[in-house]
Design a protein around this motif. Structure first.
Motif, PDB file in Angstrom:
ATOM      1  N   ALA A 190     -37.769 -13.183 -17.624  1.00  0.00           N
ATOM      2  CA  ALA A 190     -36.600 -12.314 -17.752  1.00  0.00           C
ATOM      3  C   ALA A 190     -36.968 -10.975 -18.368  1.00  0.00           C
ATOM      4  CB  ALA A 190     -35.529 -12.992 -18.602  1.00  0.00           C
ATOM      5  N   ALA A 191     -38.073 -10.956 -19.136  1.00  0.00           N
ATOM      6  CA  ALA A 191     -38.423  -9.769 -19.903  1.00  0.00           C
ATOM      7  C   ALA A 191     -39.870  -9.371 -19.632  1.00  0.00           C
ATOM      8  CB  ALA A 191     -38.220 -10.039 -21.393  1.00  0.00           C
ATOM      9  N   PRO A 192     -40.128  -8.597 -18.563  1.00  0.00           N
ATOM     10  CA  PRO A 192     -41.499  -8.171 -18.288  1.00  0.00           C
ATOM     11  C   PRO A 192     -42.052  -7.337 -19.439  1.00  0.00           C
ATOM     12  CG  PRO A 192     -39.935  -6.986 -16.886  1.00  0.00           C
ATOM     13  CD  PRO A 192     -39.175  -8.082 -17.559  1.00  0.00           C
ATOM     14  N   PRO A 193     -43.318  -7.547 -19.791  1.00  0.00           N
ATOM     15  CA  PRO A 193     -43.892  -6.835 -20.940  1.00  0.00           C
ATOM     16  C   PRO A 193     -44.088  -5.349 -20.665  1.00  0.00           C
ATOM     17  CG  PRO A 193     -45.568  -8.116 -19.803  1.00  0.00           C
ATOM     18  CD  PRO A 193     -44.262  -8.478 -19.166  1.00  0.00           C
ATOM     19  N   GLY A 194     -44.218  -4.589 -21.750  1.00  0.00           N
ATOM     20  CA  GLY A 194     -44.361  -3.144 -21.623  1.00  0.00           C
ATOM     21  C   GLY A 194     -45.571  -2.732 -20.812  1.00  0.00           C
ATOM     22  N   TRP A 195     -46.679  -3.463 -20.952  1.00  0.00           N
ATOM     23  CA  TRP A 195     -47.876  -3.081 -20.195  1.00  0.00           C
ATOM     24  C   TRP A 195     -47.661  -3.211 -18.693  1.00  0.00           C
ATOM     25  CZ3 TRP A 195     -49.584  -6.885 -17.054  1.00  0.00           C
ATOM     26  CH2 TRP A 195     -49.404  -8.217 -17.436  1.00  0.00           C
ATOM     27  N   LEU A 196     -46.845  -4.199 -18.276  1.00  0.00           N
ATOM     28  CA  LEU A 196     -46.589  -4.373 -16.855  1.00  0.00           C
ATOM     29  C   LEU A 196     -45.686  -3.257 -16.323  1.00  0.00           C
ATOM     30  CD1 LEU A 196     -46.743  -5.951 -14.225  1.00  0.00           C
ATOM     31  CD2 LEU A 196     -44.953  -7.486 -15.087  1.00  0.00           C
ATOM     32  N   LEU A 197     -44.659  -2.909 -17.067  1.00  0.00           N
ATOM     33  CA  LEU A 197     -43.769  -1.835 -16.643  1.00  0.00           C
ATOM     34  C   LEU A 197     -44.487  -0.492 -16.623  1.00  0.00           C
ATOM     35  CD1 LEU A 197     -40.555  -2.883 -18.608  1.00  0.00           C
ATOM     36  CD2 LEU A 197     -40.993  -3.166 -16.168  1.00  0.00           C
ATOM     37  N   HIS A 198     -45.408  -0.296 -17.569  1.00  0.00           N
ATOM     38  CA  HIS A 198     -46.165   0.964 -17.608  1.00  0.00           C
ATOM     39  C   HIS A 198     -47.110   1.054 -16.410  1.00  0.00           C
ATOM     40  CE1 HIS A 198     -48.231   4.428 -19.308  1.00  0.00           C
ATOM     41  NE2 HIS A 198     -49.380   3.825 -19.028  1.00  0.00           N
ATOM     42  N   ALA A 199     -47.762  -0.050 -16.091  1.00  0.00           N
ATOM     43  CA  ALA A 199     -48.713  -0.040 -14.983  1.00  0.00           C
ATOM     44  C   ALA A 199     -48.018  -0.038 -13.624  1.00  0.00           C
ATOM     45  CB  ALA A 199     -49.642  -1.246 -15.092  1.00  0.00           C
ATOM     46  N   HIS A 200     -46.826  -0.645 -13.554  1.00  0.00           N
ATOM     47  CA  HIS A 200     -46.134  -0.796 -12.273  1.00  0.00           C
ATOM     48  C   HIS A 200     -44.646  -0.460 -12.420  1.00  0.00           C
ATOM     49  CE1 HIS A 200     -49.583  -2.607 -10.259  1.00  0.00           C
ATOM     50  NE2 HIS A 200     -49.767  -3.340 -11.348  1.00  0.00           N
ATOM     51  N   PRO A 201     -44.328   0.805 -12.654  1.00  0.00           N
ATOM     52  CA  PRO A 201     -42.901   1.169 -12.808  1.00  0.00           C
ATOM     53  C   PRO A 201     -42.099   0.911 -11.538  1.00  0.00           C
ATOM     54  CG  PRO A 201     -44.292   3.141 -12.611  1.00  0.00           C
ATOM     55  CD  PRO A 201     -45.210   1.975 -12.799  1.00  0.00           C
ATOM     56  N   GLU A 202     -42.781   0.706 -10.409  1.00  0.00           N
ATOM     57  CA  GLU A 202     -42.072   0.464  -9.158  1.00  0.00           C
ATOM     58  C   GLU A 202     -41.338  -0.873  -9.145  1.00  0.00           C
ATOM     59  OE1 GLU A 202     -46.274  -1.170  -8.380  1.00  0.00           O
ATOM     60  OE2 GLU A 202     -45.335   0.428  -9.545  1.00  0.00           O
ATOM     61  N   ILE A 203     -41.616  -1.750 -10.113  1.00  0.00           N
ATOM     62  CA  ILE A 203     -40.897  -3.031 -10.128  1.00  0.00           C
ATOM     63  C   ILE A 203     -39.497  -2.882 -10.711  1.00  0.00           C
ATOM     64  CG2 ILE A 203     -43.090  -4.261 -10.378  1.00  0.00           C
ATOM     65  CD1 ILE A 203     -42.259  -4.988 -13.218  1.00  0.00           C
ATOM     66  N   LEU A 204     -39.202  -1.766 -11.364  1.00  0.00           N
ATOM     67  CA  LEU A 204     -37.880  -1.558 -11.947  1.00  0.00           C
ATOM     68  C   LEU A 204     -36.835  -1.412 -10.841  1.00  0.00           C
ATOM     69  CD1 LEU A 204     -38.997   0.901 -14.724  1.00  0.00           C
ATOM     70  CD2 LEU A 204     -37.811  -1.263 -15.162  1.00  0.00           C
ATOM     71  N   PRO A 205     -35.641  -1.956 -11.019  1.00  0.00           N
ATOM     72  CA  PRO A 205     -34.612  -1.862  -9.979  1.00  0.00           C
ATOM     73  C   PRO A 205     -34.161  -0.420  -9.746  1.00  0.00           C
ATOM     74  CG  PRO A 205     -34.066  -3.549 -11.614  1.00  0.00           C
ATOM     75  CD  PRO A 205     -35.193  -2.747 -12.176  1.00  0.00           C
ATOM     76  N   VAL A 206     -33.663  -0.175  -8.538  1.00  0.00           N
ATOM     77  CA  VAL A 206     -33.092   1.108  -8.145  1.00  0.00           C
ATOM     78  C   VAL A 206     -31.603   0.888  -7.877  1.00  0.00           C
ATOM     79  CG1 VAL A 206     -33.066   2.889  -6.348  1.00  0.00           C
ATOM     80  CG2 VAL A 206     -35.246   2.000  -7.207  1.00  0.00           C
ATOM     81  N   ASP A 207     -30.754   1.777  -8.435  1.00  0.00           N
ATOM     82  CA  ASP A 207     -29.313   1.600  -8.245  1.00  0.00           C
ATOM     83  C   ASP A 207     -28.876   2.172  -6.903  1.00  0.00           C
ATOM     84  OD1 ASP A 207     -28.895   4.394  -8.488  1.00  0.00           O
ATOM     85  OD2 ASP A 207     -28.479   4.248 -10.629  1.00  0.00           O
ATOM     86  N   ALA A 208     -27.594   2.022  -6.595  1.00  0.00           N
ATOM     87  CA  ALA A 208     -27.077   2.394  -5.282  1.00  0.00           C
ATOM     88  C   ALA A 208     -27.162   3.888  -5.013  1.00  0.00           C
ATOM     89  CB  ALA A 208     -25.632   1.921  -5.143  1.00  0.00           C
ATOM     90  N   HIS A 209     -27.338   4.675  -6.057  1.00  0.00           N
ATOM     91  CA  HIS A 209     -27.426   6.122  -5.892  1.00  0.00           C
ATOM     92  C   HIS A 209     -28.864   6.621  -5.912  1.00  0.00           C
ATOM     93  CE1 HIS A 209     -23.067   6.542  -6.171  1.00  0.00           C
ATOM     94  NE2 HIS A 209     -23.114   5.661  -7.144  1.00  0.00           N
ATOM     95  N   GLY A 210     -29.816   5.681  -5.905  1.00  0.00           N
ATOM     96  CA  GLY A 210     -31.212   6.066  -5.833  1.00  0.00           C
ATOM     97  C   GLY A 210     -31.896   6.258  -7.164  1.00  0.00           C
ATOM     98  N   GLY A 211     -31.206   6.036  -8.249  1.00  0.00           N
ATOM     99  CA  GLY A 211     -31.798   6.193  -9.570  1.00  0.00           C
ATOM    100  C   GLY A 211     -32.542   4.940 -10.000  1.00  0.00           C
ATOM    101  N   ARG A 212     -33.762   5.102 -10.463  1.00  0.00           N
ATOM    102  CA  ARG A 212     -34.533   3.957 -10.920  1.00  0.00           C
ATOM    103  C   ARG A 212     -34.182   3.635 -12.359  1.00  0.00           C
ATOM    104  NH1 ARG A 212     -38.483   1.223  -8.614  1.00  0.00           N
ATOM    105  NH2 ARG A 212     -38.899   2.842  -7.054  1.00  0.00           N
ATOM    106  N   GLU A 213     -33.918   2.344 -12.632  1.00  0.00           N
ATOM    107  CA  GLU A 213     -33.619   1.921 -13.990  1.00  0.00           C
ATOM    108  C   GLU A 213     -34.821   2.174 -14.898  1.00  0.00           C
ATOM    109  OE1 GLU A 213     -30.698   0.845 -14.933  1.00  0.00           O
ATOM    110  OE2 GLU A 213     -29.778   0.670 -12.936  1.00  0.00           O
TER     111      GLU A 213
END
Length: 680
Positions: A97-120
């Motif tokens: 449920a909680a991806p670690p900071g190193w994973l989000l830093h290395a792969h920001p593309e895994i973050l969801p994108v909202d209906a208006h195109g903004g990445r969380e």
């Protein structure tokens, strides 16, 4: 994708043993927030409170795998050992449920994108896209590592996949999700011609030449084609289910420990279709939090519990995985619970089929987003009313162990709910875009709940055998097969009560021609030629003296009798409530959102006509439910009022051994649980 996840055969495994000896009691435990000396104090206090299971590891990924492929198990081994030595079982969560900071830093593309195109951005809950192959790879690696290390540990009695899936990542509109959506459409529809036909894309000139040209309903969603929007909702639920199944498969490869994940079943529409998901969990579990400004929070508890029971096979036990001891943290004005409310809330779920009561969380956090969320061990510590009630509840659950594994009494009323109808109602340019799907479901459940008549809240495809009355509130999407099953039920002697806007769309989201209520016209003997949504300042009076808001209809009778008519307004003289004899049964149509007193009068008539069983005859303040044990029925009496209530029953109290020869006094705000027929 070979096939829709929702069409997979059930992967649920037969449960050979419940995770705890007796009813389960405990909550989420987050020892990483505390020093080891606090861990030892926590374990001591858990034993004092009667805790026998905790959920561990939900948010621990970054500490268990501080760098990619490097693991730190020492601290986790220690806390698991402490809990095991104390006889406390573990519901071990995969920490995905909680991806670690190193994973989000290395792969920001895994973050969801909202209906208006903004990445969380990082920092929220469930900050990952369910379609991301990068996230899936990392999630399955930590899941496998956890399973390899702990699957044989005797303390691990339950696997817990992620946490509240869809609770922060229910929809993602990124390009990866869009590509997966198109793959899903190929499986669901086969050809682009089938897509165009189902969605009616000729309107506004949106016909597609190729499935590769289809995008998710981005931007102003209320303008999207309703067929497209409905399909994307189904796809999104399936993608999250696919992720759950992928983690569950890894866990099941490493042994027979049952697998669960925590649903978020309440009375409204949900981000995923839990009727599909329930077929794939070994223990069906739920998180439930009341809404502060709900005027009948106690009935919302009962509705959610009845809905959970309706998701299980053969009415088998389910588990209340989370609720709160007091104020949550995410509402505008977070309300503390009144004295006695912790016990009432927990035992409402237990009475209605849960084999336990668990909380978020064990110890209140001093830092982080939910630092003011209530807990079993509050900031005030053990010198507090909350702690005293937590100890009291632990003792009550220990005394009630005789009901573990035992079913709730059979209900004769079924109320059908459907996530897809909820999705359809809130999407697009509907006749009234402020209608709430839960309004009618809660209304009809409430009038029977106040009369101690048990209701099973069931998925729309559930078996109707054994029921006398079936209620279909705002069941907007209905397939031909589903409509035929209701028709067969009525003609065979059953009674159906159908609410407005039911049956008006087919399973693709297209309006059924020939007049509303579409799929149920012939059964009901009534058609509606025009909807008349009421403006915010309008009310319409009915012939029974009630006043309605929001909705009315121009109905025409085709064999049905008028029970209540519109007394004024543009639909004056037309039927608001009808009744139609069909075969050996009866079908009612409710074309307006009735107020409580008007719905109650109809409920009273149905109870009398159908001889529907009441658990007891008592005031509406008393909630009453039975669970059936081999040694006789156990009756729960829950008093939601500020006055003592007397109920004419006899038996022995399982909570304090008091005996009642002919009448039981249920003190204000209290719970009495009786083994019936054993007084003296």
């Amino acid at each position: 994708m070979a096939r829709r996840a929702s069409e997979r055969p059930s992967t649920r495994r037969t449960l050979t043993a419940w995770p705890t000896d007796g009813l389960s009691y405990g909550g989420d435990y987050n020892p990483e927030q505390w020093s080891p000396d606090v861990w030892r104090e926590d374990v001591r206090l858990m034993r004092e409170a009667g805790v026998n299971i905790v959920t561990l590891g939900v948010f621990s990924w970054g500490l268990l795998e501080p760098r990619e492929g490097e693991y730190d198990w020492g601290w986790f081994d220690e806390i698991i050992g402490l809990l095991h030595d104390a006889g406390i079982a573990i519901d071990l969560a995969t920490p995905t449920a909680a991806p670690p900071g190193w994973l989000l830093h290395a792969h920001p593309e895994i973050l969801p994108v909202d209906a208006h195109g903004g990445r969380e951005q990082p920092g929220g809950r469930l900050g990952w896209c369910a379609s991301s192959p990068v996230f899936r790879e990392h999630a399955l690696r930590i899941t496998r590592a956890l399973a390899e290390r702990y699957s044989d540990h005797p303390a691990v009695r339950l696997w817990h996949v992620s946490n509240e899936l869809g609770g922060g990542n229910g929809r993602c509109y990124c390009d990866v999700s869009a590509a997966r959506f198109r793959d899903w459409l190929r499986v669901e529809y086969g050809t682009v011609e089938a897509v165009n036909a189902a969605w009616g894309t000729a309107f506004w000139g949106h016909t597609f030449a190729d499935i590769d040209h289809i995008e998710p309903p981005r931007g102003e969603k209320h303008k999207a084609n309703p067929g497209l929007s409905l399909a994307f909702e189904r796809f999104s639920s399936d993608e999250l289910l696919e992720h759950y199944l992928a983690e569950a498969e890894v866990l099941r490869e490493h042994g027979d420990v049952p697998v669960t994940t925590n649903f978020m079943v309440g009375s409204g529409g949900h981000v995923v279709d839990y009727s599909d998901w329930a077929k794939h969990v070994d223990v069906v579990a739920n998180d439930h939090y009341t809404i502060v400004d709900d005027p009948v929070r106690e009935q919302d508890l009962a509705f959610a519990a009845d809905r959970m029971r309706g998701l299980t096979d053969a009415r088998s036990p389910w588990l209340l995985m989370e609720h709160s001891t007091g104020a949550p943290s995410w509402q505008v004005r977070n309300r503390a619970k009144a004295p006695g409310e912790i016990v009432r809330n927990a035992l409402t779920h237990v009475a209605r089929g849960s084999d336990g009561a668990m909380f978020f969380q064990w110890r209140a956090s001093t830092a982080g987003t939910e630092q003011f969320h209530s807990a079993m061990l509050p900031h005030a510590g053990t010198e507090s009313r909350v702690w005293r009630e937590i100890v009291q509840l632990g003792d009550a659950l220990r005394r009630l162990r005789v009901i573990a594994g035992c079913p709730v009494e059979p209900a004769k009323v079924a109320l059908l709910v459907d996530e897809e109808s909820a999705w359809a109602l809130r999407q697009g340019l509907k006749p009234h875009r402020a209608l709430q799907y839960s309004r009618e479901a809660r209304l009809w459940h409430r009038v029977f709940w106040q009369r101690q008549v048990l209701v099973d809240v069931l998925p729309v495809d559930a078996d109707l055998d054994g029921y006398d009355l079936v209620v279909l509130p705002t069941l907007m999407i209905v397939s031909d097969a589903q409509a035929a099953r209701v028709d067969e039920f009525v003609r065979g002697g059953g009674t159906a009560l159908v609410g407005y806007l039911s049956g008006v769309l087919d399973e693709t989201g297209r309006v059924r021609g020939g007049g509303y209520p579409g799929a149920f016209r012939d059964l009901l003997g009534v058609t509606t030629e025009e909807f008349r949504p009421l403006q915010i300042y309008e009310t319409v009076r009915l012939s029974d003296g009630a006043e309605v808001t929001d909705w009315s209809e121009d109905t025409n009778l085709h064999g049905a009798e008028s029970v209540i008519t519109y007394a004024d307004g543009d639909s004056v003289g037309r039927a608001a409530v009808t009744r139609n004899a069909v075969g050996d049964g009866t079908a009612w149509y409710i074309s307006a959102p009735l107020p409580l007193d008007s719905a109650a009068r109809i409920a009273d008539r149905l109870i009398a006509e159908l001889d529907l069983p009441r658990a007891v005859e008592a005031s509406p303040a008393i909630e009453a439910v039975r669970r059936r044990t081999p040694d006789g029925d156990v009756l729960f009496l829950i008093n939601h009022s500020n006055d003592d209530e007397t109920v004419n029953v006899s038996g022995r109290s399982l909570l304090d051994d008091a005996s009642f020869d002919s009448a039981a006094v249920v003190p204000a705000g209290a719970v009495v649980v009786l083994r019936e027929g054993t007084a003296g």
